[in-house]
Structure formats: C-alpha cells, structure tokens
Design a protein around this motif. Structure first.
Motif, short mmCIF file in Angstrom:
data_model
loop_
_atom_site.label_atom_id
_atom_site.label_comp_id
_atom_site.label_asym_id
_atom_site.label_seq_id
_atom_site.Cartn_x
_atom_site.Cartn_y
_atom_site.Cartn_z
N ALA A 1 3.60 5.34 13.41
CA ALA A 1 2.38 4.62 13.79
C ALA A 1 1.36 4.62 12.65
CB ALA A 1 1.77 5.25 15.04
N GLU A 2 1.19 5.76 11.99
CA GLU A 2 0.23 5.83 10.88
C GLU A 2 0.62 4.88 9.76
OE1 GLU A 2 0.01 9.88 9.66
OE2 GLU A 2 -1.03 10.55 11.47
N ASN A 3 1.89 4.85 9.40
CA ASN A 3 2.34 3.98 8.32
C ASN A 3 2.23 2.50 8.69
OD1 ASN A 3 2.90 5.93 6.37
ND2 ASN A 3 4.97 6.26 7.11
N ALA A 4 2.55 2.17 9.94
CA ALA A 4 2.43 0.78 10.37
C ALA A 4 0.98 0.32 10.27
CB ALA A 4 2.94 0.62 11.80
N LYS B 1 -0.19 -0.36 6.60
CA LYS B 1 0.28 -1.63 6.07
C LYS B 1 -0.45 -2.82 6.69
CE LYS B 1 4.64 -0.32 6.88
NZ LYS B 1 6.13 -0.33 6.95
N ALA B 2 -0.64 -2.78 8.02
CA ALA B 2 -1.31 -3.90 8.68
C ALA B 2 -2.78 -3.99 8.27
CB ALA B 2 -1.19 -3.74 10.20
N ARG B 3 -3.45 -2.85 8.16
CA ARG B 3 -4.86 -2.86 7.73
C ARG B 3 -5.01 -3.48 6.34
NH1 ARG B 3 -5.53 3.39 9.40
NH2 ARG B 3 -6.16 3.14 11.60
N ALA B 4 -4.14 -3.09 5.43
CA ALA B 4 -4.24 -3.59 4.06
C ALA B 4 -4.05 -5.10 3.99
CB ALA B 4 -3.21 -2.89 3.17
N LEU B 5 -3.07 -5.62 4.73
CA LEU B 5 -2.80 -7.05 4.65
C LEU B 5 -3.86 -7.86 5.40
CD1 LEU B 5 -0.79 -8.89 3.28
CD2 LEU B 5 0.53 -8.96 5.40
N PRO C 1 0.83 -1.20 0.00
CA PRO C 1 0.00 0.00 0.00
C PRO C 1 0.87 1.25 0.00
CG PRO C 1 0.13 -0.89 2.21
CD PRO C 1 0.83 -1.87 1.30
N VAL C 2 0.30 2.37 -0.37
CA VAL C 2 1.00 3.64 -0.32
C VAL C 2 1.14 4.07 1.13
CG1 VAL C 2 0.94 6.07 -0.97
CG2 VAL C 2 0.13 4.32 -2.57
N GLU C 3 2.37 4.29 1.57
CA GLU C 3 2.63 4.71 2.94
C GLU C 3 2.69 6.23 2.97
OE1 GLU C 3 5.94 2.57 4.80
OE2 GLU C 3 5.71 1.01 3.26
N ASP C 4 1.54 6.84 3.16
CA ASP C 4 1.49 8.29 3.12
C ASP C 4 1.22 8.91 4.49
OD1 ASP C 4 -1.10 7.43 3.34
OD2 ASP C 4 -1.84 8.46 1.55
N GLY C 5 1.45 8.15 5.55
CA GLY C 5 1.33 8.68 6.89
C GLY C 5 2.50 9.59 7.22
N VAL C 6 2.33 10.43 8.22
CA VAL C 6 3.41 11.34 8.62
C VAL C 6 4.06 10.90 9.92
CG1 VAL C 6 2.43 13.30 7.39
CG2 VAL C 6 1.79 12.91 9.78
#
Length: 208
Positions: free
Chosen positions: A58-61, A64-68, A50-55
C-alpha cells in the motif's frame, strides 16, 4: 508539469508495459467511457519513476500514484504487488521485482526463488500474490484497495502467458499455472483483478 496527450483522462503509475496492458483490460469494462487512449502509462508520458521505499504494498502504491498525479495534474492509479511465500515468512513480498538483485529481471527472480525452494515439499509450498491498488487525485483524494490470489508454487515454470512469477503459481482450484490462464481467466481471479475491481467505483467517481 509533465505534458499529457490530448484525451488522456487517467494515468497509470507504472513503466511495466505488461501491467499497463493488464490494468487497461481490467479497468475498461468497469469504468464506463474509458476508451483506448484515455489511459496512459508513465512511460508514455516520459515521467520518472519515484523511489519505492515503502515497506508495504500500500505504501509503495501510494508513493507512485502521488508522484504521477502531482506531475500530470490528472487522477493517477498505481499498484504495487508481489509474491508472498509461506515458508519464507511472506518474502519476496515488496522485494519481488528485485529478488535476484536487479529490478525487473523476471527470469532471474523466478530462477532464484525456485532454487531457494528446491527441497521444500508440495505441502509446504503455499504462496499468494498480493496487490494494493491506489487512486490519488490532484485534489488530494487517496484510496487504497487490496486483493490476493492464493495458490501453490510449482517446481518448474509452466505457460507462456502472464509475467513475473505467473509461471510458477498454481492458483487454488486450478490445475494450470497463472501463466497458462487466458488474460480474462486470470483477471477474474487475480490479486490485481480483485484490487482494481474494488477501486473501480472510486475511479468512476473521480473521473466524474
């Protein structure tokens, strides 16, 4: 939904094979019954990134976990981590993996950072690794735990172990770089080890 090999109980939302191995080593003694083969990385499943567009980490983690978790129907664990340099105001931070402009080019990232800090004296070379570890289940449970590994940046890489910026961070209390530590030594003090040790009880509960 992405097909999952039989026996898989937990999926790791990373395509980085170094991380898959390291996370497996960290989680195995903390999660009873998590046998080899019960944990799979996203690359093993052919899952897209997924696109990791968090700042924040924690947001980026969580992204990724939600998508998988959504594509596999299994509990998913992800981490986002990076190097935060004091004199750079916390950079590279969430941009650590693409600091030199191309995602995942460890050598280029490391060399650029060393060049940027070439004139910075040792007393101002403080830095830390930071990690946010996330667990997301198909039922909607979301938990994030964080950990850090403080240290000092070296002026040249040392050691053949680890990955990323490990060769240039000397952890507090150590005379060696993170890349000169054994996997067990590193996991005992690392940002990732601390974050996943805190997350492990939640993983145990999720796997039931």
């Amino acid at each position: 939904m992405t097909p999952v090999p039989a026996g898989t109980r937990l999926v790791l939302a990373t395509h980085n094979l170094h991380k898959v191995r390291e996370l497996g080593e960290i989680l195995a003694p903390l999660v009873p019954g998590l046998e080899p083969g019960a944990v799979r990385g996203a690359a093993d499943l052919g899952a897209s990134e997924p696109v990791e567009d968090g700042v924040t980490f924690a947001e980026n983690a969580l992204i990724k976990a939600r998508a998988l978790a959504a594509t596999t129907g299994l509990p998913a664990v992800a981490d986002d981590s990076g190097l935060c340099v004091d004199v750079l105001g916390g950079a590279p931070g969430v941009f650590s993996a693409r600091w030199a402009g191309r995602h995942g080019d460890d050598r280029a990232n490391l060399e650029l950072l060393l060049a940027q800090l070439a004139d910075v004296p040792e007393r101002h070379r403080g830095a830390h690794f930071a990690c946010a570890a996330a667990l997301v289940t198909p039922s909607g449970l979301e938990i994030v735990e964080e950990g850090t590994m403080p240290g000092t940046l070296l002026t040249a890489p040392r050691g053949a172990g680890g990955f990323g910026y490990d060769p240039i961070l000397q952890p507090v209390g150590e005379t060696r770089s993170a890349a000169e530590l054994s996997p067990a030594e590193k996991n005992a003090i690392s940002h990732r080890g601390k974050a996943f040790a805190a997350l492990a009880p939640h993983v145990v509960a999720a796997l039931g």
